[in-house]
Design a protein around this motif. Structure first.
Motif, PDB file in Angstrom:
ATOM      1  N   LEU A 221     -34.688 -66.109  71.281  1.00 30.75           N
ATOM      2  CA  LEU A 221     -35.007 -66.683  72.591  1.00 30.75           C
ATOM      3  C   LEU A 221     -33.851 -67.575  73.128  1.00 30.75           C
ATOM      4  O   LEU A 221     -33.006 -68.068  72.918  1.00 30.75           O
ATOM      5  N   GLN A 222     -33.704 -67.261  74.557  1.00 30.33           N
ATOM      6  CA  GLN A 222     -32.518 -67.933  75.382  1.00 30.33           C
ATOM      7  C   GLN A 222     -33.025 -69.264  75.700  1.00 30.33           C
ATOM      8  O   GLN A 222     -31.969 -70.306  75.750  1.00 30.33           O
ATOM      9  N   ASN A 223     -34.247 -69.611  76.190  1.00 24.05           N
ATOM     10  CA  ASN A 223     -34.609 -70.935  76.844  1.00 24.05           C
ATOM     11  C   ASN A 223     -34.919 -71.826  75.643  1.00 24.05           C
ATOM     12  O   ASN A 223     -35.668 -71.617  74.809  1.00 24.05           O
ATOM     13  N   ALA A 224     -34.107 -72.911  75.580  1.00 24.58           N
ATOM     14  CA  ALA A 224     -34.106 -73.844  74.689  1.00 24.58           C
ATOM     15  C   ALA A 224     -35.594 -74.483  74.467  1.00 24.58           C
ATOM     16  O   ALA A 224     -36.113 -74.793  73.362  1.00 24.58           O
ATOM     17  N   ARG A 225     -36.352 -74.776  75.735  1.00 22.03           N
ATOM     18  CA  ARG A 225     -37.606 -75.471  75.625  1.00 22.03           C
ATOM     19  C   ARG A 225     -38.651 -74.366  74.896  1.00 22.03           C
ATOM     20  O   ARG A 225     -39.318 -74.891  73.935  1.00 22.03           O
ATOM     21  N   LEU A 226     -38.643 -73.222  75.446  1.00 25.38           N
ATOM     22  CA  LEU A 226     -39.293 -72.341  74.673  1.00 25.38           C
ATOM     23  C   LEU A 226     -39.269 -71.859  73.032  1.00 25.38           C
ATOM     24  O   LEU A 226     -39.865 -71.941  72.323  1.00 25.38           O
ATOM     25  N   ARG A 227     -37.829 -71.945  72.777  1.00 24.46           N
ATOM     26  CA  ARG A 227     -37.422 -72.081  71.445  1.00 24.46           C
ATOM     27  C   ARG A 227     -37.992 -73.129  70.696  1.00 24.46           C
ATOM     28  O   ARG A 227     -38.583 -72.928  69.672  1.00 24.46           O
ATOM     29  N   ALA A 228     -38.052 -74.329  71.270  1.00 28.89           N
ATOM     30  CA  ALA A 228     -38.739 -75.667  70.362  1.00 28.89           C
ATOM     31  C   ALA A 228     -40.182 -75.456  70.410  1.00 28.89           C
ATOM     32  O   ALA A 228     -40.685 -75.568  69.242  1.00 28.89           O
ATOM     33  N   GLN A 229     -40.782 -74.728  71.330  1.00 33.71           N
ATOM     34  CA  GLN A 229     -42.233 -74.611  71.261  1.00 33.71           C
ATOM     35  C   GLN A 229     -42.742 -73.648  70.204  1.00 33.71           C
ATOM     36  O   GLN A 229     -43.573 -73.697  69.620  1.00 33.71           O
ATOM     37  N   SER A 230     -41.816 -72.475  70.190  1.00 31.88           N
ATOM     38  CA  SER A 230     -41.964 -71.489  69.051  1.00 31.88           C
ATOM     39  C   SER A 230     -41.896 -71.920  67.679  1.00 31.88           C
ATOM     40  O   SER A 230     -42.598 -71.612  66.754  1.00 31.88           O
ATOM     41  N   LEU A 231     -40.831 -72.863  67.565  1.00 34.82           N
ATOM     42  CA  LEU A 231     -40.610 -73.440  66.195  1.00 34.82           C
ATOM     43  C   LEU A 231     -42.024 -74.135  65.846  1.00 34.82           C
ATOM     44  O   LEU A 231     -42.353 -74.113  64.609  1.00 34.82           O
ATOM     45  N   ALA A 232     -42.435 -75.069  66.785  1.00 32.69           N
ATOM     46  CA  ALA A 232     -43.413 -75.935  66.685  1.00 32.69           C
ATOM     47  C   ALA A 232     -44.694 -75.145  66.169  1.00 32.69           C
ATOM     48  O   ALA A 232     -45.307 -75.482  65.586  1.00 32.69           O
ATOM     49  N   THR A 233     -44.793 -73.885  67.073  1.00 32.90           N
ATOM     50  CA  THR A 233     -46.156 -73.074  67.113  1.00 32.90           C
ATOM     51  C   THR A 233     -46.161 -72.465  65.429  1.00 32.90           C
ATOM     52  O   THR A 233     -47.309 -72.686  64.822  1.00 32.90           O
ATOM     53  N   ILE A 234     -45.056 -71.958  65.190  1.00 37.10           N
ATOM     54  CA  ILE A 234     -45.069 -71.385  63.639  1.00 37.10           C
ATOM     55  C   ILE A 234     -45.356 -72.448  62.677  1.00 37.10           C
ATOM     56  O   ILE A 234     -45.723 -72.236  61.735  1.00 37.10           O
ATOM     57  N   ALA A 235     -44.757 -73.585  62.888  1.00 36.11           N
ATOM     58  CA  ALA A 235     -45.163 -74.648  61.762  1.00 36.11           C
ATOM     59  C   ALA A 235     -46.579 -74.835  61.702  1.00 36.11           C
ATOM     60  O   ALA A 235     -47.126 -75.025  60.688  1.00 36.11           O
ATOM     61  N   LEU A 236     -47.178 -75.076  62.986  1.00 35.58           N
ATOM     62  CA  LEU A 236     -48.516 -75.337  62.883  1.00 35.58           C
ATOM     63  C   LEU A 236     -49.233 -74.228  62.325  1.00 35.58           C
ATOM     64  O   LEU A 236     -50.198 -74.526  61.754  1.00 35.58           O
ATOM     65  N   ALA A 237     -48.727 -72.874  62.647  1.00 37.56           N
ATOM     66  CA  ALA A 237     -49.524 -71.836  61.937  1.00 37.56           C
ATOM     67  C   ALA A 237     -49.446 -71.865  60.431  1.00 37.56           C
ATOM     68  O   ALA A 237     -50.649 -71.341  59.912  1.00 37.56           O
ATOM     69  N   ARG A 238     -48.327 -72.013  59.680  1.00 37.12           N
ATOM     70  CA  ARG A 238     -48.157 -72.157  58.461  1.00 37.12           C
ATOM     71  C   ARG A 238     -49.079 -73.167  57.741  1.00 37.12           C
ATOM     72  O   ARG A 238     -49.928 -72.977  57.049  1.00 37.12           O
ATOM     73  N   ARG A 239     -49.075 -74.286  58.565  1.00 41.61           N
ATOM     74  CA  ARG A 239     -50.147 -75.410  58.109  1.00 41.61           C
ATOM     75  C   ARG A 239     -51.493 -75.130  58.308  1.00 41.61           C
ATOM     76  O   ARG A 239     -52.105 -75.492  57.227  1.00 41.61           O
ATOM     77  N   LEU A 240     -52.013 -74.442  59.283  1.00 41.73           N
ATOM     78  CA  LEU A 240     -53.170 -74.094  59.138  1.00 41.73           C
ATOM     79  C   LEU A 240     -53.688 -73.028  58.183  1.00 41.73           C
ATOM     80  O   LEU A 240     -54.738 -73.173  57.635  1.00 41.73           O
ATOM     81  N   SER A 241     -52.727 -72.125  57.896  1.00 38.87           N
ATOM     82  CA  SER A 241     -52.970 -70.934  56.928  1.00 38.87           C
ATOM     83  C   SER A 241     -53.264 -71.900  55.498  1.00 38.87           C
ATOM     84  O   SER A 241     -54.167 -71.519  54.767  1.00 38.87           O
ATOM     85  N   ARG A 242     -52.280 -72.791  55.223  1.00 41.44           N
ATOM     86  CA  ARG A 242     -52.187 -73.486  54.081  1.00 41.44           C
ATOM     87  C   ARG A 242     -53.727 -74.273  53.998  1.00 41.44           C
ATOM     88  O   ARG A 242     -54.473 -74.166  52.887  1.00 41.44           O
ATOM     89  N   ARG A 243     -54.283 -74.923  54.983  1.00 39.55           N
ATOM     90  CA  ARG A 243     -55.692 -75.697  55.231  1.00 39.55           C
ATOM     91  C   ARG A 243     -56.520 -74.609  54.743  1.00 39.55           C
ATOM     92  O   ARG A 243     -57.523 -75.097  53.837  1.00 39.55           O
ATOM     93  N   LEU A 244     -56.473 -73.401  55.482  1.00 37.55           N
ATOM     94  CA  LEU A 244     -57.609 -72.557  55.160  1.00 37.55           C
ATOM     95  C   LEU A 244     -57.483 -71.937  53.707  1.00 37.55           C
ATOM     96  O   LEU A 244     -58.742 -71.460  53.197  1.00 37.55           O
ATOM     97  N   ARG A 245     -56.416 -71.885  53.145  1.00 39.18           N
ATOM     98  CA  ARG A 245     -56.447 -71.521  51.694  1.00 39.18           C
ATOM     99  C   ARG A 245     -57.094 -72.794  50.842  1.00 39.18           C
ATOM    100  O   ARG A 245     -57.523 -72.523  49.559  1.00 39.18           O
ATOM    101  N   GLN A 246     -57.292 -73.691  51.443  1.00 36.45           N
ATOM    102  CA  GLN A 246     -57.777 -74.990  50.296  1.00 36.45           C
ATOM    103  C   GLN A 246     -59.120 -75.153  50.609  1.00 36.45           C
ATOM    104  O   GLN A 246     -59.836 -76.053  50.072  1.00 36.45           O
ATOM    105  N   ALA A 247     -59.701 -74.811  51.789  1.00 37.51           N
ATOM    106  CA  ALA A 247     -61.074 -75.221  52.145  1.00 37.51           C
ATOM    107  C   ALA A 247     -61.747 -74.138  52.753  1.00 37.51           C
ATOM    108  O   ALA A 247     -61.278 -72.900  52.900  1.00 37.51           O
ATOM    109  N   ASP A 248     -63.063 -74.191  52.667  1.00 38.13           N
ATOM    110  CA  ASP A 248     -64.003 -72.837  53.043  1.00 38.13           C
ATOM    111  C   ASP A 248     -64.517 -73.103  54.541  1.00 38.13           C
ATOM    112  O   ASP A 248     -65.452 -73.806  54.800  1.00 38.13           O
TER     113      ASP A 248
END
Length: 552
Positions: A221-248
């Motif tokens: 990504l060239q756009n710095a703000r879009l890069r920042a949002q993509s990094l945040a979204t990836i981090a949130l996705a990983r966190r939700l995946s971990r939460r779904l592994r821990q709960a039903d």
């Protein structure tokens, strides 16, 4: 055309993942909100409880026509039409979304993973492509953004699986996967937690692979703000995946928290300053960390470049082994393994996964024989069957060569000891015998028996359900003979090491000593008194750590 939206629609801030966060510039944020408002309106039509299917389809068709014409009587359609006219972004991805919403009206079940992925192609991926086009990004980012959007969509489906079934009669968990629990009703039975957990984890394995594939998105990504949002979204996705592994999610609402969002925001901030360096090696290193494998001790003794290469090999092994051991149907497992064969075939052209790119790098640096990766996949195909039996000693030898010898043949080249090829193959077979002996009951629970039927037949045992075979006292006698073969294999490895470079082979030696201790403990326990999977003691692990810290 109109639809009453009062009290039904979500706001952008209600979503799991940032839709138009303050990270984006105002110019882009307004366009994103226009796209979101249109999509939200279409979604509300598709989900409206008081409308029949024909009326929903008619309203979605009218909404599409309003978008194309810029009809001012439908302000949300007119606004997105205006955005598309100004920015050349919005109309086509919105039409793809409408295709998915129409599908939601008429289709409530998905037979297999491929059908679900195809649905995400229209229900999720257009959002990412809209953002890229809006920001003038390059097409090289399309693959990673598709992977991220698909992962987010499936995470949302898992989150809402109980609510979707109860309120809308829709289920996005593939039918074939739910049949692992016996039926759809059995899958959603609150008491069937363990079976449901296995299916969720198998789906999350696929989701995590998609998130790994998306990890390279910020680099494109060239756009710095879009890069920042993509990094945040990836981090949130990983966190939700971990939460779904821990709960039903059938029993409780699983979601990311405000602290999760804050952490994700902080993860995104560096993207506003500079473009991230390639992170593929972090994906493979993380796979090693998560494994908890004793082989990590040996890896740490390697130089950084060799360690990075062995991480790539290990991550590949872990990925395909997780496929074979997961709860997906056998036909799906074979499909996922075929995907890996295709990745191997494009390894030195354009690999699409971080593991593939790291494996390509290791292959170039250390001249890895990639046919060994295909051999490992052959072994994983054996493990992927609903029922596993090996007819003879020949089949046992072939299986061991594929699943263990292949790893040894790759590893010794990374260690810098290619002349130890025969040592690696023989040690691989020995370690696999120990694996088989250690995991007898665990494998039987999955209807796998790796002790050759020909050996059982010599003692009067014919094929039967796995639990019946391993419970027979005669089965223990065959285990004793396999243990003696493993013991002889360790002795042969000791002899071979006398003429090989022990320093270069230190990781293999540490692995060998680990498995030798496991065999010792198995033999001390006895073959007829198995009580769960044997694990090494703290003293055993301290011994190995001590060995790892001193020169070979």
């Amino acid at each position: 055309m109109s639809v009453d939206l009062s009290g039904t629609t979500k706001r952008p801030s209600d979503e799991n993942f940032p839709v138009a966060s303050l990270v984006l510039s105002r110019q882009h944020r307004d366009a994103v909100l226009a796209f979101y408002a249109f999509a939200r309106m279409a979604d509300d039509i598709a989900d409206a409880p008081d409308l029949g299917a024909a009326e929903k389809l008619a309203r979605l068709d009218a909404l599409e026509q309003a978008l194309l014409a810029g009809d001012p009587t439908i302000p949300r359609a007119a606004r997105l039409h205006e955005v598309d006219g100004q920015r050349k972004a919005g109309r086509d991805p919105a039409r793809d979304l409408l295709r998915a919403f129409r599908q939601d009206v008429v289709k409530a079940r998905y037979n297999d993973w491929a059908e679900l992925i195809d649905y995400c192609r229209y229900s999720a991926n257009p959002v990412g492509r809209f953002l890229l086009t809006l920001h003038g990004e390059r097409s090289s980012a399309f693959g990673p953004v598709d992977a991220l959007c698909t992962a987010l969509q499936i995470l949302n489906h898992l989150q809402d699986c109980g609510k979707d079934r109860e309120q809308m009669g829709r289920i996005y968990i593939p039918i074939r996967w739910m049949l692992a629990a016996g039926s759809e009703a059995a899958f959603f039975d609150p008491s069937r937690t363990a079976l449901r957990r296995a299916v969720f984890d198998a789906m999350l394995d696929r989701v995590d692979a998609l998130i790994d594939q998306a990890q390279s998105l910020p680099e494109h990504l060239q756009n710095a703000r879009l890069r920042a949002q993509s990094l945040a979204t990836i981090a949130l996705a990983r966190r939700l995946s971990r939460r779904l592994r821990q709960a039903d999610p059938v029993l409780e609402r699983v979601q990311v928290s405000r602290p999760d969002a804050c952490v994700a925001f902080l993860c995104g901030l560096p993207g506003t300053i500079r473009r991230p360096s390639p992170r593929d090696h972090r994906v493979t290193a993380a796979a090693v960390r998560r494994s908890g494998s004793s082989f990590r001790l040996g890896m740490q003794s390697l130089s950084p470049e060799r360690r990075r290469a062995i991480h790539a090999v290990y991550a590949f092994c872990r990925a395909v082994d997780d496929i074979a051991d997961g709860a997906a149907p056998a036909s799906e497992k074979r499909g996922f393994l075929r995907e890996w064969r295709r990745e191997l075939d494009r390894l030195h052209r354009a690999p699409e996964t971080p593991i593939g790119r790291e494996l390509a790098r290791a292959s170039t640096l250390f001249k890895l024989p990639l046919e060994e990766c295909h051999a490992l996949l052959d072994g994983m195909e054996t493990d992927s069957a609903d029922r596993v039996r090996l007819a003879s000693d020949y089949e046992l030898g072939l299986y061991g060569r594929r699943v263990a010898g292949s790893v040894g043949a790759l590893s010794i080249r990374i260690f810098g000891a290619p002349s130890a090829h025969d040592f690696a193959l023989n040690l691989g077979r020995t370690l696999q015998l120990v694996n088989i002996l250690r995991d007898v009951d665990e494998d039987a629970a999955h209807e796998r028996v790796y002790v050759p039927l020909s050996r059982l037949a010599q003692l009067g045992l014919s094929d039967a359900p796995a639990a019946t075979l391993v419970a027979d006292p005669r089965f223990a006698r065959v285990c004793e003979s396999l243990a003696e073969e493993a013991r002889a294999g360790f002795a042969a490895a000791d002899t071979a090491l006398m003429r090989l470079d022990r320093r270069a082979l230190k990781p293999a030696i540490l692995m060998m000593e680990n498995y030798r201790r496991v065999l010792d403990r198995l033999q001390a326990r006895g073959w007829g008194r198995r009580q769960g999977r044997l694990r090494l003691s703290t003293a055993d692990r301290l011994h190995l750590i001590t060995r790892a810290m001193r020169p070979a």
